[in-house]
Design a protein around this motif. Structure first.
Motif, PDB file in Angstrom:
ATOM      1  N   LYS A   1      12.077   2.958   6.662  1.00 28.32           N
ATOM      2  CA  LYS A   1      10.652   3.281   6.767  1.00 28.32           C
ATOM      3  C   LYS A   1       9.915   3.078   5.446  1.00 28.32           C
ATOM      4  CE  LYS A   1      11.362   6.800  10.339  1.00 28.32           C
ATOM      5  NZ  LYS A   1      11.173   8.232  10.700  1.00 28.32           N
ATOM      6  N   ASN A   2      10.639   2.647   4.404  1.00 27.50           N
ATOM      7  CA  ASN A   2      10.033   2.523   3.062  1.00 27.50           C
ATOM      8  C   ASN A   2       9.297   3.812   2.690  1.00 27.50           C
ATOM      9  OD1 ASN A   2      10.869  -0.115   2.312  1.00 27.50           O
ATOM     10  ND2 ASN A   2       9.317  -0.976   3.662  1.00 27.50           N
ATOM     11  N   THR A   3       9.948   4.907   2.939  1.00 22.22           N
ATOM     12  CA  THR A   3       9.342   6.217   2.710  1.00 22.22           C
ATOM     13  C   THR A   3      10.210   7.017   1.752  1.00 22.22           C
ATOM     14  OG1 THR A   3       8.312   6.223   4.890  1.00 22.22           O
ATOM     15  CG2 THR A   3       8.553   8.352   3.793  1.00 22.22           C
TER      16      THR A   3
ATOM     17  N   ILE B   1      10.713  -3.592  -1.459  1.00 23.09           N
ATOM     18  CA  ILE B   1      10.558  -2.375  -2.236  1.00 23.09           C
ATOM     19  C   ILE B   1      11.846  -2.101  -2.993  1.00 23.09           C
ATOM     20  CG2 ILE B   1       9.975   0.079  -2.192  1.00 23.09           C
ATOM     21  CD1 ILE B   1       7.741  -1.741  -1.223  1.00 23.09           C
ATOM     22  N   LYS B   2      11.734  -1.827  -4.239  1.00 21.97           N
ATOM     23  CA  LYS B   2      12.904  -1.514  -5.068  1.00 21.97           C
ATOM     24  C   LYS B   2      12.918  -0.009  -5.332  1.00 21.97           C
ATOM     25  CE  LYS B   2      13.457  -4.648  -8.361  1.00 21.97           C
ATOM     26  NZ  LYS B   2      13.070  -5.560  -9.473  1.00 21.97           N
TER      27      LYS B   2
ATOM     28  N   SER C   1       3.772   0.527   2.642  1.00 17.43           N
ATOM     29  CA  SER C   1       3.684  -0.569   3.610  1.00 17.43           C
ATOM     30  C   SER C   1       3.654  -1.861   2.829  1.00 17.43           C
ATOM     31  CB  SER C   1       2.414  -0.433   4.458  1.00 17.43           C
ATOM     32  OG  SER C   1       1.269  -0.514   3.648  1.00 17.43           O
ATOM     33  N   ARG C   2       4.351  -2.840   3.314  1.00 17.18           N
ATOM     34  CA  ARG C   2       4.504  -4.050   2.518  1.00 17.18           C
ATOM     35  C   ARG C   2       4.332  -5.304   3.345  1.00 17.18           C
ATOM     36  NH1 ARG C   2       9.386  -6.367   3.658  1.00 17.18           N
ATOM     37  NH2 ARG C   2      10.856  -5.091   4.819  1.00 17.18           N
TER      38      ARG C   2
ATOM     39  N   GLN D   1       0.846  -1.185   0.000  1.00 15.38           N
ATOM     40  CA  GLN D   1       0.000   0.000   0.000  1.00 15.38           C
ATOM     41  C   GLN D   1       0.879   1.230   0.000  1.00 15.38           C
ATOM     42  OE1 GLN D   1      -2.568  -0.651   3.444  1.00 15.38           O
ATOM     43  NE2 GLN D   1      -4.249  -1.162   2.050  1.00 15.38           N
ATOM     44  N   VAL D   2       0.496   2.203  -0.819  1.00 10.06           N
ATOM     45  CA  VAL D   2       1.275   3.428  -0.976  1.00 10.06           C
ATOM     46  C   VAL D   2       0.402   4.604  -0.572  1.00 10.06           C
ATOM     47  CG1 VAL D   2       2.528   4.880  -2.608  1.00 10.06           C
ATOM     48  CG2 VAL D   2       2.599   2.390  -2.845  1.00 10.06           C
ATOM     49  N   VAL D   3       0.858   5.369   0.396  1.00 10.04           N
ATOM     50  CA  VAL D   3       0.059   6.473   0.924  1.00 10.04           C
ATOM     51  C   VAL D   3       0.883   7.751   0.881  1.00 10.04           C
ATOM     52  CG1 VAL D   3      -1.209   7.372   2.896  1.00 10.04           C
ATOM     53  CG2 VAL D   3      -1.207   4.913   2.427  1.00 10.04           C
ATOM     54  N   GLU D   4       0.351   8.757   0.179  1.00  9.52           N
ATOM     55  CA  GLU D   4       1.044  10.039   0.041  1.00  9.52           C
ATOM     56  C   GLU D   4       0.502  11.047   1.050  1.00  9.52           C
ATOM     57  OE1 GLU D   4       0.594   9.214  -4.683  1.00  9.52           O
ATOM     58  OE2 GLU D   4      -0.947   9.678  -3.199  1.00  9.52           O
TER      59      GLU D   4
END
Length: 121
Positions: free
Chosen positions: A75-77, A31-32, A25-26, A3-6
C-alpha cells in the motif's frame, strides 16, 4: 511524481497514545525509505523514525522504546504508533518518502503537508 498524504495526529494527554499514517501514491516511481520527521515551534525539523523497504528501522534516541514505525509495502503506507507521549513530543509531524524515478533513475524526496500532534501535561 509521488504524493504523500498523512492522517492522524491530534491532542492527547501525557502518557497517552496516538497513531499516524501516511500513504504515498506514485506513478513511474519506486518508493524506497519512508519515515517521520517532526518540527516543534522555534526548532529545526528532526528525524523521528525511518524504515526501509526491507523493514529495517531507525529511531531517534528520544523516541526509542515509545514509538514504533511500520510499513505496508503493498500500500506504500507507513505508520507511526506513538505511546507514552510526553509534552516534548508536541510538534508538527511530517511524512517523508524517498523515491526513485523509473524513467530518469533520479532519487527524489517527497514530503507530506504535516499533521499536528499536541501532548498536554
Amino acid at each position: 511524481q509521488v504524493q504523500v498524504v498523512e492522517s492522524g495526529g491530534g491532542l492527547v494527554q501525557a502518557g497517552g497514545s496516538l497513531g499516524l499514517s501516511c500513504a504515498a501514491s506514485r506513478t513511474v516511481s519506486r518508493i524506497k525509505d519512508m519515515g517521520w520527521y517532526r518540527q516543534a515551534p522555534g526548532k529545526q525539523r528532526e528525524l523521528v523514525a525511518t524504515i526501509s523497504s526491507d523493514g529495517s528501522s531507525n529511531y531517534a534516541v528520544s523516541v526509542k522504546g515509545r514509538f514504533t514505525i511500520s510499513r505496508d509495502n503493498a500500500k506504500n503506507t507507513v505508520y507511526l504508533q506513538m505511546n507514552s507521549l510526553k509534552p516534548e513530543d508536541t510538534a508538527v509531524y511530517y511524512c517523508n518518502a524517498k523515491a526513485i524515478s523509473l524513467t530518469t533513475w533520479i532519487d527524489y524526496d517527497y514530503w507530506g503537508q504535516g499533521t499536528q500532534v499536541t501532548v498536554s501535561s
